[in-house]
Design a protein around this motif. Structure first.
Motif, mmCIF file in Angstrom:
data_model
loop_
_atom_site.group_PDB
_atom_site.id
_atom_site.type_symbol
_atom_site.label_atom_id
_atom_site.label_comp_id
_atom_site.label_asym_id
_atom_site.label_seq_id
_atom_site.Cartn_x
_atom_site.Cartn_y
_atom_site.Cartn_z
ATOM 1 N N SER A 131 0.822 -1.201 0.000
ATOM 2 C CA SER A 131 0.000 0.000 0.000
ATOM 3 C C SER A 131 0.861 1.259 0.000
ATOM 4 C CB SER A 131 -0.927 0.021 1.218
ATOM 5 O OG SER A 131 -0.168 0.205 2.387
ATOM 6 N N TYR A 132 0.243 2.364 -0.405
ATOM 7 C CA TYR A 132 0.903 3.667 -0.374
ATOM 8 C C TYR A 132 1.308 4.018 1.045
ATOM 9 C CZ TYR A 132 1.395 8.746 -0.557
ATOM 10 O OH TYR A 132 1.861 10.022 -0.434
ATOM 11 N N PHE A 133 0.474 3.624 2.002
ATOM 12 C CA PHE A 133 0.754 3.895 3.409
ATOM 13 C C PHE A 133 2.084 3.292 3.822
ATOM 14 C CE2 PHE A 133 0.560 2.011 7.674
ATOM 15 C CZ PHE A 133 0.389 3.134 8.458
ATOM 16 N N LYS A 134 2.255 1.995 3.624
ATOM 17 C CA LYS A 134 3.492 1.340 4.049
ATOM 18 C C LYS A 134 4.680 1.798 3.222
ATOM 19 C CE LYS A 134 1.762 -2.719 6.412
ATOM 20 N NZ LYS A 134 1.838 -4.177 6.565
ATOM 21 N N ASN A 135 4.461 2.062 1.949
ATOM 22 C CA ASN A 135 5.554 2.582 1.133
ATOM 23 C C ASN A 135 6.003 3.947 1.628
ATOM 24 O OD1 ASN A 135 5.674 0.361 -0.556
ATOM 25 N ND2 ASN A 135 4.175 1.189 -2.002
ATOM 26 N N SER A 136 5.050 4.743 2.130
ATOM 27 C CA SER A 136 5.397 6.055 2.664
ATOM 28 C C SER A 136 6.252 5.922 3.915
ATOM 29 C CB SER A 136 4.126 6.846 2.984
ATOM 30 O OG SER A 136 3.382 7.096 1.811
ATOM 31 N N VAL A 137 5.887 4.983 4.784
ATOM 32 C CA VAL A 137 6.691 4.753 5.982
ATOM 33 C C VAL A 137 8.103 4.343 5.594
ATOM 34 C CG1 VAL A 137 6.939 3.369 8.076
ATOM 35 C CG2 VAL A 137 4.665 4.129 7.349
ATOM 36 N N TYR A 138 8.196 3.432 4.634
ATOM 37 C CA TYR A 138 9.511 2.933 4.214
ATOM 38 C C TYR A 138 10.353 4.048 3.608
ATOM 39 C CZ TYR A 138 13.078 0.288 1.710
ATOM 40 O OH TYR A 138 14.278 -0.189 1.241
ATOM 41 N N GLN A 139 9.741 4.850 2.733
ATOM 42 C CA GLN A 139 10.489 5.892 2.045
ATOM 43 C C GLN A 139 10.977 6.976 3.006
ATOM 44 O OE1 GLN A 139 11.505 5.928 -1.082
ATOM 45 N NE2 GLN A 139 10.529 3.962 -1.520
ATOM 46 N N LYS A 140 10.163 7.337 3.988
ATOM 47 C CA LYS A 140 10.507 8.440 4.888
ATOM 48 C C LYS A 140 11.372 8.013 6.067
ATOM 49 C CE LYS A 140 8.261 11.408 2.473
ATOM 50 N NZ LYS A 140 8.980 12.475 1.736
ATOM 51 N N LEU A 141 11.412 6.725 6.348
ATOM 52 C CA LEU A 141 12.158 6.247 7.499
ATOM 53 C C LEU A 141 13.660 6.282 7.209
ATOM 54 C CD1 LEU A 141 11.914 4.930 10.329
ATOM 55 C CD2 LEU A 141 11.963 2.714 9.174
ATOM 56 N N ASP A 142 14.405 6.965 8.073
ATOM 57 C CA ASP A 142 15.861 7.043 7.927
ATOM 58 C C ASP A 142 16.497 6.395 9.149
ATOM 59 O OD1 ASP A 142 18.475 7.597 7.345
ATOM 60 O OD2 ASP A 142 18.350 9.737 7.800
ATOM 61 N N VAL A 143 16.851 5.120 9.034
ATOM 62 C CA VAL A 143 17.386 4.412 10.196
ATOM 63 C C VAL A 143 18.771 4.927 10.573
ATOM 64 C CG1 VAL A 143 16.024 2.325 9.847
ATOM 65 C CG2 VAL A 143 18.241 2.536 8.717
ATOM 66 N N LYS A 144 19.436 5.625 9.666
ATOM 67 C CA LYS A 144 20.731 6.221 10.020
ATOM 68 C C LYS A 144 20.580 7.215 11.160
ATOM 69 C CE LYS A 144 23.048 5.838 5.517
ATOM 70 N NZ LYS A 144 23.671 6.582 4.396
ATOM 71 N N SER A 145 19.452 7.922 11.155
ATOM 72 C CA SER A 145 19.225 8.912 12.208
ATOM 73 C C SER A 145 18.665 8.286 13.475
ATOM 74 C CB SER A 145 18.250 9.989 11.711
ATOM 75 O OG SER A 145 16.970 9.437 11.474
ATOM 76 N N LEU A 146 18.261 7.010 13.391
ATOM 77 C CA LEU A 146 17.653 6.354 14.543
ATOM 78 C C LEU A 146 18.619 5.471 15.314
ATOM 79 C CD1 LEU A 146 14.207 5.255 13.048
ATOM 80 C CD2 LEU A 146 14.861 7.447 14.045
ATOM 81 N N SER A 147 19.765 5.169 14.724
ATOM 82 C CA SER A 147 20.709 4.269 15.380
ATOM 83 C C SER A 147 22.091 4.910 15.402
ATOM 84 C CB SER A 147 20.776 2.926 14.646
ATOM 85 O OG SER A 147 21.196 3.108 13.314
ATOM 86 N N SER A 148 22.906 4.432 16.331
ATOM 87 C CA SER A 148 24.266 4.937 16.439
ATOM 88 C C SER A 148 25.148 3.816 16.957
ATOM 89 C CB SER A 148 24.319 6.140 17.394
ATOM 90 O OG SER A 148 23.983 5.741 18.710
ATOM 91 N N ALA A 149 26.443 4.050 16.909
ATOM 92 C CA ALA A 149 27.377 3.028 17.373
ATOM 93 C C ALA A 149 27.214 2.755 18.856
ATOM 94 C CB ALA A 149 28.811 3.471 17.072
ATOM 95 N N SER A 150 26.784 3.785 19.621
ATOM 96 C CA SER A 150 26.641 3.615 21.063
ATOM 97 C C SER A 150 25.270 3.088 21.472
ATOM 98 C CB SER A 150 26.885 4.961 21.770
ATOM 99 O OG SER A 150 25.956 5.933 21.314
ATOM 100 N N ASN A 151 24.299 3.177 20.572
ATOM 101 C CA ASN A 151 22.941 2.706 20.891
ATOM 102 C C ASN A 151 22.377 1.966 19.694
ATOM 103 O OD1 ASN A 151 20.405 2.212 21.857
ATOM 104 N ND2 ASN A 151 19.747 4.362 21.842
ATOM 105 N N ARG A 152 22.422 0.654 19.765
ATOM 106 C CA ARG A 152 21.973 -0.153 18.644
ATOM 107 C C ARG A 152 20.626 -0.808 18.949
ATOM 108 N NH1 ARG A 152 24.978 -1.008 14.620
ATOM 109 N NH2 ARG A 152 23.978 -3.003 14.170
#
Length: 354
Positions: A28-49
């Motif tokens: 669906s467009y809904f789930k594709n929107s979540v996938y496209q906008k989600l930036d896991v680089k900004s959500l994870s770090s070397a100190s907090n995985r």
């Protein structure tokens, strides 16, 4: 009708069939929107995985598990696309609802093969229940249509919004509708303010009952249902079982906001960007050729709604009300409820924390 049946199954039917939310399938467009906008680089770090998710208004399952696992699958897919050579982070899931929620049933129903650590967090989501910037992906399904309280003007005999003879805004005056709308808008604003718990760049996904902008709620099956409730109570008052004042003092704390109103509150609040917004059919499997069993329908709606009535009326009165609803009221309007508008009565929103 479909929205209320879906809402009941979603929140209360632990043993019943698990169905995907209508119109929000894997492609669906809904789930594709979540996938496209989600930036896991900004959500994870070397100190907090560890990636932390939360469901606000989780109830008792099982659909909270299904929808959260779906979000985890999206995060995993996006993480693999951004970090193909890195180990997958761990997932922590928090289940939030009012302290009166049956968390024991919730945790007894946890999937044994789940891919996350689970914890319960009781408390009203209209206020803070987590530390600041501690959550990465948050969902709230079929919860934000419940008002934190009934507008006081609805039971004030001196107010133009006095809702005499009615228990909802369906078919009521413009002043009553305005009171409901303003109470819901304040609740949503409080909810958004409290979500400073979400890290910048984190996602908030909301699914809730809705209605196209400009359509009267009385045209929906739920609007017809609520009118049937009020006529049943008024008939009981004429028979002397309850007083008319008791009926006038009761109002359902439910507001199905159209997308335009939701977007206006989000934009005024300023904490989130709207990345996706839309309306869907919550029950596409219920076509004109498929009919709902009336007794089963009443059983389903009673599960989530009975508590609202028993807080105001004695148990024996509530039993009588549901009996009269089934025997005398719904048979006269059930065909109309099945034919009522049902195409786009569920809204979805993908928001990103600024």
């Amino acid at each position: 009708m479909e929205a209320l049946v879906r809402e009941t199954v979603l929140k209360n039917d632990v043993e019943g069939p698990i169905r995907a939310i209508g119109g929000l399938g894997a492609n669906s467009y809904f789930k594709n929107s979540v996938y496209q906008k989600l930036d896991v680089k900004s959500l994870s770090s070397a100190s907090n995985r560890t990636i932390c998710l939360a469901d606000f208004g989780c109830a008792v399952g099982p659909n909270t598990f299904t929808s959260l696992q779906s979000l985890i699958d999206i995060v995993k897919k996006k993480y693999l696309s951004q970090f193909p050579n890195e180990p997958m982070p761990e997932f922590q899931v928090f289940f939030n609802d009012q302290p009166s929620n049956d968390f024991n049933t919730l945790f007894r129903s946890l999937p044994p093969d789940r891919e996350y650590f689970a914890a319960g967090v009781p408390g009203s989501f209209h206020g803070r229940v987590f530390p600041k910037s501690s959550l990465h992906v948050v969902q709230s399904n079929y919860a934000l249509h419940w008002l934190s309280k009934v507008p006081e003007s609805l039971v004030d005999k001196n107010s133009p919004a006095w809702n005499k003879g009615k228990i909802h805004y369906a078919g009521a005056s413009d002043e009553v509708l305005k009171a409901y709308r303003e109470r819901w808008a304040e609740d949503l604003n409080n909810f958004l303010n409290a979500r400073e718990e979400i890290v910048p760049g984190g996602m908030l996904i909301v699914i809730m009952p809705s209605i196209p902008d400009g359509m009267p709620y009385s045209e929906l099956a739920n609007g017809i249902l609520y009118s049937s409730f009020e006529s049943t109570l008024l008939h009981m008052s004429k028979r002397g079982i309850i007083s008319e004042d008791q009926v006038d003092a009761f109002n359902l704390p439910i507001y199905a906001a159209p997308p335009g109103e939701f977007a206006a509150v989000v934009e005024k609040n300023g904490c989130f960007d709207i990345e996706a917004i839309g309306l869907t059919n919550p029950a596409p499997w219920l076509t004109d050729d498929v009919h709902v069993d009336m007794k089963e329908y009443v059983r389903h709606i009673r599960a989530p709604m009975e508590g609202m009535f028993t807080k105001h009326f004695p148990n024996e009165i509530v039993d009588e009300m549901f009996e009269q609803l089934l025997v005398n009221k719904l048979p006269k309007v059930f065909d109309k409820m099945e034919r009522a508008y049902k195409d786009k009565i569920q809204s979805y929103y993908v928001l990103q924390r600024k």
